[in-house]
Design a protein around this motif. Structure first.
Motif, PDB file in Angstrom:
ATOM      1  N   VAL A   1      -1.017  -2.687 -10.948  1.00 36.73           N
ATOM      2  CA  VAL A   1      -0.518  -2.071  -9.717  1.00 36.73           C
ATOM      3  C   VAL A   1      -0.841  -2.966  -8.526  1.00 36.73           C
ATOM      4  N   ALA A   2      -2.082  -3.454  -8.473  1.00 24.47           N
ATOM      5  CA  ALA A   2      -2.496  -4.329  -7.365  1.00 24.47           C
ATOM      6  C   ALA A   2      -1.626  -5.576  -7.291  1.00 24.47           C
ATOM      7  N   ALA A   3      -1.244  -6.096  -8.452  1.00 23.43           N
ATOM      8  CA  ALA A   3      -0.433  -7.318  -8.487  1.00 23.43           C
ATOM      9  C   ALA A   3       0.951  -7.107  -7.897  1.00 23.43           C
ATOM     10  N   ARG A   4       1.396  -5.855  -7.826  1.00 25.40           N
ATOM     11  CA  ARG A   4       2.728  -5.566  -7.297  1.00 25.40           C
ATOM     12  C   ARG A   4       2.733  -5.270  -5.805  1.00 25.40           C
ATOM     13  N   VAL A   5       1.557  -5.274  -5.186  1.00 25.77           N
ATOM     14  CA  VAL A   5       1.487  -5.058  -3.742  1.00 25.77           C
ATOM     15  C   VAL A   5       1.964  -6.328  -3.040  1.00 25.77           C
TER      16      VAL A   5
ATOM     17  N   TRP B   1       0.315   1.436   0.267  1.00 28.54           N
ATOM     18  CA  TRP B   1       0.777   2.815   0.130  1.00 28.54           C
ATOM     19  C   TRP B   1       2.064   2.902  -0.686  1.00 28.54           C
ATOM     20  N   ARG B   2       3.008   2.066  -0.357  1.00 26.16           N
ATOM     21  CA  ARG B   2       4.293   2.113  -1.054  1.00 26.16           C
ATOM     22  C   ARG B   2       4.162   1.728  -2.524  1.00 26.16           C
TER      23      ARG B   2
ATOM     24  N   VAL C   1      -5.228   5.749   3.214  1.00 32.71           N
ATOM     25  CA  VAL C   1      -4.159   5.420   2.267  1.00 32.71           C
ATOM     26  C   VAL C   1      -4.379   6.135   0.940  1.00 32.71           C
ATOM     27  N   MET C   2      -5.577   6.011   0.395  1.00 31.48           N
ATOM     28  CA  MET C   2      -5.851   6.600  -0.913  1.00 31.48           C
ATOM     29  C   MET C   2      -5.968   8.116  -0.846  1.00 31.48           C
ATOM     30  N   GLY C   3      -6.481   8.616   0.267  1.00 32.66           N
ATOM     31  CA  GLY C   3      -6.584  10.073   0.418  1.00 32.66           C
ATOM     32  C   GLY C   3      -5.218  10.729   0.471  1.00 32.66           C
ATOM     33  N   LEU C   4      -4.292  10.104   1.169  1.00 32.12           N
ATOM     34  CA  LEU C   4      -2.945  10.660   1.238  1.00 32.12           C
ATOM     35  C   LEU C   4      -2.254  10.559  -0.114  1.00 32.12           C
ATOM     36  N   ALA C   5      -2.522   9.464  -0.842  1.00 31.86           N
ATOM     37  CA  ALA C   5      -1.960   9.327  -2.189  1.00 31.86           C
ATOM     38  C   ALA C   5      -2.499  10.413  -3.103  1.00 31.86           C
TER      39      ALA C   5
ATOM     40  N   ALA D   1       7.386  11.998   3.144  1.00 32.57           N
ATOM     41  CA  ALA D   1       6.019  11.520   2.996  1.00 32.57           C
ATOM     42  C   ALA D   1       5.782  10.250   3.807  1.00 32.57           C
ATOM     43  N   ASP D   2       6.788   9.379   3.880  1.00 35.45           N
ATOM     44  CA  ASP D   2       6.617   8.140   4.641  1.00 35.45           C
ATOM     45  C   ASP D   2       6.416   8.424   6.128  1.00 35.45           C
TER      46      ASP D   2
END
Length: 211
Positions: free
Chosen positions: A60-64, A85-86, A140-144, A187-188
């Motif tokens: 997932v990190a690699a796709r940021v 976030w996206r 970011v992570m809290g909203l996710a 959400a955005d």
């Protein structure tokens, strides 16, 4: 002996399985089948379930898609947080792992490095920089996590969850009732509004430090 697969290939295939079948669908056997090999071959790359899940987090990190740095720390921080976030939202089945598992490689920390670097260009350092970094990441992570649990106020007044929240809060919890009645249509948009508030606070600290 030359390795048959690269770690990146294994990571991306593991993420593809999670995206398609959920976390329950990920196993050494399912991953081996997707790669066209036997489960025992994978133990040359991954020791077990914990490392397998860490690979998904790294995938997932690699796709940021982190933006290139500029002289505008505020815009860079917004862009970095938005990119993270996206990407997390694009892989909802992997979100529980992203929230709870540590990355297994320096490459997996690249998004965090991009965000920290953007904030550092504001001039903050030490405890203030750490607090700013943790605050943006927590937002970011809290909203996710909140989105993963389900919308607080889903679209449509007839929605069963909206009725449930309304029934729990009406009269006894007026502030929450008002929020439930507003809803978050996009959400955005909620993310953009919340991030703007967070960055306003950080901007205030930056300007105070300059005075």
């Amino acid at each position: 002996m030359k390795a048959r697969f690269t770690l990146a290939e294994i990571q991306q295939q593991a993420l593809a399985i999670v995206d398609r079948d959920g976390l329950a669908g990920l196993s050494m056997r399912s991953l081996a089948g997707a790669l066209g090999t036997g489960p025992m071959t994978l133990y040359n790359y991954v020791k077990g379930r914990e490392e397998l899940e860490a690979l998904v987090v790294d995938a997932v990190a690699a796709r940021v898609d982190m933006p290139a740095p500029t002289d505008d720390w505020h815009a860079d921080t917004r862009a970095a947080a938005t990119a993270l976030w996206r990407t997390v939202r694009a892989h909802p089945a992997a979100t529980p792992l992203v929230l709870t598992r540590r990355t297994s490689s320096p490459a997996g920390l690249a998004p965090a490095e991009g965000l920290a670097s953007a904030l550092a260009r504001s001039g903050l350092d030490g405890a203030d920089l750490l607090a700013a970094f943790r605050t943006v990441m927590a937002f970011v992570m809290g909203l996710a996590q909140a989105e993963l649990a389900g919308p607080f106020a889903p679209e449509g007044a007839a929605d069963a969850e909206a009725h449930r929240v309304g029934a729990l809060t009406e009269g006894a919890l007026p502030a929450l009732f008002r929020l439930a009645s507003i809803g978050a249509e996009h959400a955005d948009e909620e993310f953009d509004r919340g991030l703007a508030l967070v960055l306003m606070g950080i901007q205030h600290v930056v300007e105070s430090a300059r005075d």
